[in-house]
Motif scaffolding. Sequence first.
Motif, mmCIF file in Angstrom:
data_model
loop_
_atom_site.group_PDB
_atom_site.id
_atom_site.type_symbol
_atom_site.label_atom_id
_atom_site.label_comp_id
_atom_site.label_asym_id
_atom_site.label_seq_id
_atom_site.Cartn_x
_atom_site.Cartn_y
_atom_site.Cartn_z
ATOM 1 N N LYS A 1 22.665 30.439 62.574
ATOM 2 C CA LYS A 1 21.489 30.587 63.415
ATOM 3 C C LYS A 1 21.589 31.971 64.024
ATOM 4 O O LYS A 1 22.536 32.276 64.748
ATOM 5 N N ALA A 2 20.623 32.802 63.701
ATOM 6 C CA ALA A 2 20.703 34.206 64.081
ATOM 7 C C ALA A 2 20.482 34.439 65.569
ATOM 8 O O ALA A 2 21.141 35.286 66.163
ATOM 9 N N PHE A 3 19.563 33.693 66.165
ATOM 10 C CA PHE A 3 19.192 33.960 67.554
ATOM 11 C C PHE A 3 19.578 32.805 68.471
ATOM 12 O O PHE A 3 19.370 31.641 68.132
ATOM 13 N N SER A 4 20.074 33.156 69.640
ATOM 14 C CA SER A 4 20.247 32.153 70.686
ATOM 15 C C SER A 4 18.858 31.796 71.201
ATOM 16 O O SER A 4 17.869 32.475 70.898
ATOM 17 N N ARG A 5 18.769 30.752 71.995
ATOM 18 C CA ARG A 5 17.475 30.345 72.553
ATOM 19 C C ARG A 5 16.884 31.481 73.391
ATOM 20 O O ARG A 5 15.683 31.752 73.329
ATOM 21 N N THR A 6 17.723 32.167 74.158
ATOM 22 C CA THR A 6 17.252 33.269 75.004
ATOM 23 C C THR A 6 16.733 34.429 74.158
ATOM 24 O O THR A 6 15.645 34.951 74.397
ATOM 25 N N ARG A 7 17.507 34.819 73.157
ATOM 26 C CA ARG A 7 17.080 35.935 72.303
ATOM 27 C C ARG A 7 15.810 35.569 71.537
ATOM 28 O O ARG A 7 14.925 36.400 71.369
ATOM 29 N N SER A 8 15.720 34.330 71.087
ATOM 30 C CA SER A 8 14.531 33.871 70.396
ATOM 31 C C SER A 8 13.300 34.001 71.297
ATOM 32 O O SER A 8 12.239 34.454 70.868
ATOM 33 N N PHE A 9 13.463 33.627 72.571
ATOM 34 C CA PHE A 9 12.367 33.759 73.534
ATOM 35 C C PHE A 9 11.926 35.210 73.649
ATOM 36 O O PHE A 9 10.729 35.517 73.630
ATOM 37 N N PHE A 10 12.886 36.139 73.762
ATOM 38 C CA PHE A 10 12.545 37.547 73.918
ATOM 39 C C PHE A 10 11.908 38.133 72.651
ATOM 40 O O PHE A 10 10.995 38.944 72.737
ATOM 41 N N VAL A 11 12.362 37.693 71.486
ATOM 42 C CA VAL A 11 11.753 38.179 70.245
ATOM 43 C C VAL A 11 10.314 37.686 70.136
ATOM 44 O O VAL A 11 9.411 38.435 69.772
ATOM 45 N N ARG A 12 10.085 36.412 70.477
ATOM 46 C CA ARG A 12 8.712 35.879 70.458
ATOM 47 C C ARG A 12 7.818 36.638 71.447
ATOM 48 O O ARG A 12 6.675 36.969 71.144
#
Length: 195
Positions: free
Chosen positions: A95-106
């Motif tokens: 899984k490339a992104f943590s939940r936090t990083r996923s939020f920031f990428v979105r």
Amino acid sequence: MLRHYVEVDGGDAHRVYFQGTPHLGSNLAALRSLLEVGQFIGDLNFGFDAALASAIRDGHGQISHDLLPDSMFLTYLNRPSRPRHLERYAIYRGKAFSRTRSFFVRAALSSTIKSLARRLDEDGSDDISVEFARAALDTLVLPDEIFEGDLCVTSLSAQFEGVEKIYDYRLNHTALPRDPDVVEHLAQQLVSDNQ
């Protein structure tokens, strides 16, 4: 696919280790043709004949159809009545992104789309290319493979129902088979399986 060999053809395998395998498919398989074009262009450095030979060796791109979610191949392979060898299977998934990083990428993607749309509106042009760009922005969505997986395969697709040995890593798809921790763990599993 190895599962077809074991489950359909009755082939023998003591243990099977899957690394980021899209058992339920990947939406990114649809982009395979773009990757093939890029590879062909890159291979042109070796001459047209070599590039053409490489493209022909690569086949007809059937894998791009077979790995799409709900493809005939995966539907057939994953049907519930199929005999399984789940005790033989182990899964490594990333899984490339943590939940936090996923939020920031979105959030960054959303902000970028809004900014580009504003620029198109400020331009005021009714040119066909501007209309095309507006339509493209309206439909731009990154697939779940980016946010919920290893950038190529979702965690859910890499999983196979009933398999107990599942190992999760914070890695992207291409890093998974080369990561020293994954390689070491896999080597330990191979040694213990052969004792």
